[in-house]
Write an enzyme that holds these catalytic residues in place. Structure first.
Site, PDB file in Angstrom:
ATOM      1  N   ASP A  86      81.861  22.987 -62.307  1.00  0.00           N
ATOM      2  CA  ASP A  86      82.095  24.480 -63.279  1.00  0.00           C
ATOM      3  C   ASP A  86      82.055  25.691 -62.204  1.00  0.00           C
ATOM      4  OD1 ASP A  86      81.787  23.727 -65.740  1.00  0.00           O
ATOM      5  OD2 ASP A  86      79.672  23.218 -65.852  1.00  0.00           O
TER       6      ASP A  86
HETATM    7  C1  GLC Z   1      76.197  27.081 -63.661  1.00  0.00           C
HETATM    8  C2  GLC Z   1      75.580  25.857 -62.794  1.00  0.00           C
HETATM    9  C3  GLC Z   1      76.532  24.438 -63.381  1.00  0.00           C
HETATM   10  C4  GLC Z   1      76.356  24.523 -64.538  1.00  0.00           C
HETATM   11  C5  GLC Z   1      77.076  25.728 -65.469  1.00  0.00           C
HETATM   12  C6  GLC Z   1      76.971  25.736 -66.730  1.00  0.00           C
HETATM   13  O1  GLC Z   1      77.408  27.393 -63.093  1.00  0.00           O
HETATM   14  O2  GLC Z   1      75.584  25.864 -61.512  1.00  0.00           O
HETATM   15  O3  GLC Z   1      75.567  23.463 -62.560  1.00  0.00           O
HETATM   16  O4  GLC Z   1      77.213  23.459 -65.002  1.00  0.00           O
HETATM   17  O5  GLC Z   1      76.281  26.948 -64.838  1.00  0.00           O
HETATM   18  O6  GLC Z   1      77.254  26.926 -67.520  1.00  0.00           O
HETATM   19  C1  GLC Z   2      76.418  20.646 -65.000  1.00  0.00           C
HETATM   20  C2  GLC Z   2      77.402  20.769 -66.086  1.00  0.00           C
HETATM   21  C3  GLC Z   2      78.489  20.038 -65.973  1.00  0.00           C
HETATM   22  C4  GLC Z   2      79.194  19.991 -64.648  1.00  0.00           C
HETATM   23  C5  GLC Z   2      78.264  20.154 -63.575  1.00  0.00           C
HETATM   24  C6  GLC Z   2      78.990  20.566 -62.119  1.00  0.00           C
HETATM   25  O1  GLC Z   2      75.803  19.459 -64.825  1.00  0.00           O
HETATM   26  O2  GLC Z   2      76.658  20.417 -67.210  1.00  0.00           O
HETATM   27  O3  GLC Z   2      79.382  20.070 -67.073  1.00  0.00           O
HETATM   28  O4  GLC Z   2      80.212  19.268 -64.436  1.00  0.00           O
HETATM   29  O5  GLC Z   2      77.149  21.148 -63.679  1.00  0.00           O
HETATM   30  O6  GLC Z   2      79.357  21.837 -62.118  1.00  0.00           O
END
Ligand code: GLC
Ligand code: GLC
Length: 814
Positions: free
Chosen positions: A485
């Site tokens: 993300d």
């Molecule tokens: C932030 C976190 C990531 C998560 C995302 C969801 O970017 O670092 O881990 O998946 O928020 O909104």
């Molecule tokens: C968080 C989110 C997942 C994402 C991950 C890596 O765990 O829930 O959707 O893939 O972060 O960013």
């Protein structure tokens, strides 16, 4: 250092001191009513949706203080204490918390009095039951006072946080005998209220928090408890609570039980009031509920039902190997975490607020992979729910709300890995169940019933979305981000407050993802197999041709010489390449490309995985990237926003470690696959709980990487795709029982010295009793499979035969 121990016979983790490094929690509830409960009886309760229907209050950013819960105060002379230590923190003579499967039991002892509280949510009821047992272990008669305490949430947790000017004038209560009714907003549009009751006469009650606590006090030193007498206060506006006072006499050796019920009641409009003029609520359903748990026998019966439910669920995959930690994780905790993650998605934990993230499209599809063998019916329903939020062009909202099941734009759309996860989840479901009919279920786009089309068509759109959205290197466009993300290659966010997930254009720029390309190879093939099952060989051939093209594109522009490139940014510069100054190698494409089979025959897979070991490995797990980003890169986004070693910036992001472990099994390296498995596996790191700090019975999302000052420290426990993927890894690849469309395939990949093992796997209603012998101690390879006395020839797939109940399978590795 440990703070407890595993009790495998009872499927419990036993915490022996309340002073754990962080609150160590458990989840109660399997269907619609849930509680989070910590080892000191902190936590909160909700019905269906942690945001809209939250019964008791939670204060955010509550780790590690963990203030707020369902507490019992014992006042014994001048000493006030709690069986779970909090909130008074009075030192106990003995303390124990047993977190079990769907229940928790707290026992505290002080001055010869033992108080034990057992809490669980019965199978098919909307309440939490707590049996409090007081035992006088001293030689003298004791007369003590007990005060219960819960603080109500005024329903919508979001309003409770933001619109308290209104809610401070809304609180309304009723009291009837030993039962306290919280009816805030029931006078207007709500059809529900909450109750808290005890099955014994009370010596007083309080429903106003401020009367109970007293000014400038907290739950650590309530005035009422100190004085030893409730005031029978009625909350009016301000903050409603429930407190019951019990005066208890105990002869030496005597024990007394009390049953507390915290429940949620919904009434149809026409049955809302007992007396509408007086605005007296209709309590019929509450009385019925309380009658169901009137005695300790009732409690026992409900608890037995809960035990039986879990025993049956977990029986679907049980291994018996000489490694007790593998057995413990596979048979108990990993499967349990998979179910909890399925129920909660990323909504409610001590690290997720319950008011923000709903259900993630990709998260829920992946969670499915871990529990589909447990409750296939609910997996089926979940797949249709998720697919119903998909857009017509195959792309997806990133999240949807559990209550409305509608997609929401809170963090936008255009995460271009999302569509492929729908194929992954559906394929897993069909392979597990053989239920091809799901592919014909008429499923809306964007929740618009007029746009319903068979599920199979959704999968086609998913597939085509990737096939038709490619960049200059014929690799998939990343959109807002892919699985990572925080890889926001089209975002260019310069000002604080701009969400990395929604800022910047998602369409237009040309950033590409090698990770999505790897996914496409894997799930493109699974899509082709589903097409064949439907008899559409032409579509299967078309899909495979697209997969071929992607494979070639990965080898051409997705290979960096020693490992796979991660992505191309908006300027077509490489990300995750030796050419980069920082972030030269990322874990995701190494794991996913190899597990998809990319580069195996070309000898690149082995190289890529060797590079992972050389550059990304630590003793606590495999880091997501190296070298860590030391400064903010506008063109990369959130990934470079975290200090080095945390989260997506070179943390050990546990979710992707099993991808690498699976990849190792693909090339037959059982030793290395298992080494990676063990590094993040809770049971193996229990001994370093003072470093790891989160619960030693479940996975956490992230462990700090080598660049971080707190290397090895975990964060964000419980709700993580790590649960599902580690279970897939250990059950399907390491122990090697993989469900195919035609039957179970058995092909273990184990470390040297793992020895023989047996397992029971229930698949499509048939119990497979598998015994694996490994006379020469090989890591991978099967020389013989005997099914019910007959040798299988030319395949490692045991053909599924309907009508059988038990099948015996003997496997010889070699
Ligand atoms: C932030 C976190 C990531 C998560 C995302 C969801 O970017 O670092 O881990 O998946 O928020 O909104
Ligand atoms: C968080 C989110 C997942 C994402 C991950 C890596 O765990 O829930 O959707 O893939 O972060 O960013």
């Amino acid at each position: 250092m440990k703070f407890g121990y595993f009790d495998d016979a009872n499927k419990e983790y036993v915490i022996t001191t309340p002073k754990t490094p962080l609150p160590w929690i458990n989840y109660l509830g399997c269907n619609e009513f849930f509680s989070l409960i910590s080892n000191t009886q902190g936590g909160y309760t909700f019905y269906k949706d942690a945001k809209l229907l939250r019964l008791t209050r939670y204060r955010y950013n509550n780790v590690p203080t963990d203030m707020g819960g369902k507490y019992f105060y014992v006042k014994d002379g001048d000493t006030v204490w709690n069986p779970g230590w909090q909130p008074t923190q009075t030192e106990l003579d003995e303390y124990e918390c047993r977190h079990g499967i769907g229940y928790s039991r707290f026992t505290g002892k002080k001055n010869g009095l033992k108080a034990s509280a057992l809490s669980f949510v019965p199978m098919n009821d909307n309440c939490e039951v707590t049996q409090l047992t007081l035992t006088n272990e001293s030689n003298e008669k004791k007369s003590v006072k007990v005060f219960s305490y819960v603080e109500w949430c005024l329903w919508n947790a979001d309003d409770d946080m933001k619109n308290f000017q209104r809610l401070l004038s809304c609180g309304e209560m009723e009291v009837e005998g030993s039962t306290i009714y919280h009816k805030t907003e029931y006078r207007e549009r709500r059809n529900h209220y909450a109750v808290y009751s005890v099955n014994a006469p009370v010596a007083g009650f309080d429903t106003s928090r401020d009367e109970f606590l007293g000014a400038y006090r907290s739950a650590a030193n309530p005035e009422v408890v100190e004085k030893g007498q409730c005031t029978n206060s009625m909350a009016s506006g301000w903050s409603p609570i429930a407190c019951q006072q019990l005066n208890v006499e105990l002869a030496p050796g005597e024990s007394k039980d009390f049953v507390f019920v915290l429940g949620y009641i919904e009434n149809p409009q026409e049955e809302k009031w007992e007396d509408s003029a007086m605005q007296v609520i209709n309590k019929k359903r509450a009385h019925e509920m309380l009658a169901r748990y009137a005695t300790t026998d009732d409690v026992k019966k409900a608890l037995d039902e809960l035990h039986a439910y879990w025993a049956k669920l977990l029986s679907k995959y049980q291994v018996s190997s000489k490694d007790e930690k593998v057995n413990r994780m596979v048979n108990i905790w990993n499967q349990y975490q998979c179910m909890v993650t399925f129920n909660m998605s990323r909504s409610a934990s001590y690290y997720e607020s319950g008011i923000g993230r709903g259900m993630g499209f990709r998260d829920s599809c992946q969670d499915l992979l871990g529990f589909v063998h447990l409750i296939p019916d609910r997996a089926r329903e979940r797949i249709i729910d998720i697919a119903s939020t998909q857009f017509e062009d195959g792309s997806a909202y990133h999240q949807y709300q559990p209550l409305t099941k509608k997609g929401n734009s809170d963090i936008g759309s255009g995460f271009n890995d999302d569509p492929l996860w729908l194929i992954a989840g559906t394929s897993a479901y069909v392979r597990e169940t053989g239920d091809v009919s799901i592919l014909d279920v008429m499923t809306p786009f964007d929740n618009d019933a007029s746009k319903a089309t068979p599920l199979m068509n959704h999968l086609k759109r998913s597939f085509d979305y990737i096939a038709t959205h490619k960049g200059p290197h014929d690799l998939p466009l990343i959109g807002r981000a892919d699985w990572n993300d925080c890889l926001n290659l089209n975002c260019f966010s310069e000002h604080p407050g701009e969400s990395f997930q929604t800022f910047g254009p998602s369409e237009g720029p040309v950033a590409e993802s090698v990770f999505i390309a790897g996914m496409f190879v894997k799930y493109g093939e699974e899509y082709a197999q589903l097409c064949e099952l439907k008899g559409d060989n032409a579509e299967a051939a078309r899909a495979r041709a697209e997969v071929e093209k992607m494979y070639a594109a990965i080898l051409k522009d997705g290979w960096d010489g020693e490992w796979f490139v991660r992505a191309y940014d908006a300027f077509s510069h490489k990300v995750g390449s030796k050419e980069c100054e920082e972030g030269q190698i990322f874990i995701e494409p190494q794991g996913f490309c190899v597990l998809a089979g990319v580069g195996v025959k070309e000898g690149l897979a082995e190289k890529a995985l060797n590079s992972v070991k050389e550059k990304l490995d630590t003793k606590y797990g495999v880091m997501i990237l190296q070298p860590a980003y030391t400064k903010y890169h506008l063109e990369l986004g959130e990934v470079s926003s975290y200090p080095p070693g945390y989260k997506e910036n070179a943390g050990i992001f546990c979710h992707n470690n099993p991808w690498v472990s699976i990849a190792e099994t693909v090339i037959g390296r059982g030793d290395r696959a298992f080494e990676i498995y063990k590094k993040t596996c809770p049971a193996y790191i229990e001994d370093i709980s003072e470093i790891h700090r989160t619960e030693p019975y479940v996975y956490s999302q992230m462990v700090a990487g080598a660049d971080a000052p707190r290397h090895g420290e975990a964060k964000n426990s419980w709700l993580t795709g790590t649960a599902a993927w580690t279970f897939v890894n250990v059950s399907q690849y390491i122990l090697g029982v993989y469900p195919t469309h035609n039957g179970l395939q058995i092909n273990p990949c184990v470390p040297t010295g793992f020895g023989d093992f047996d397992l029971i796997r229930t698949y499509r209603g048939v119990n497979y009793h598998v015994s694996v012998k490994n006379p020469n101690g090989v890591q991978k390879g099967v020389t013989k499979i005997v099914v019910d006395g007959k040798e299988l020839v030319g395949t490692s797939v045991i053909p599924y035969e309907a009508g059988k109940t038990d099948v015996t399978v003997q496997v010889v590795m070699g």
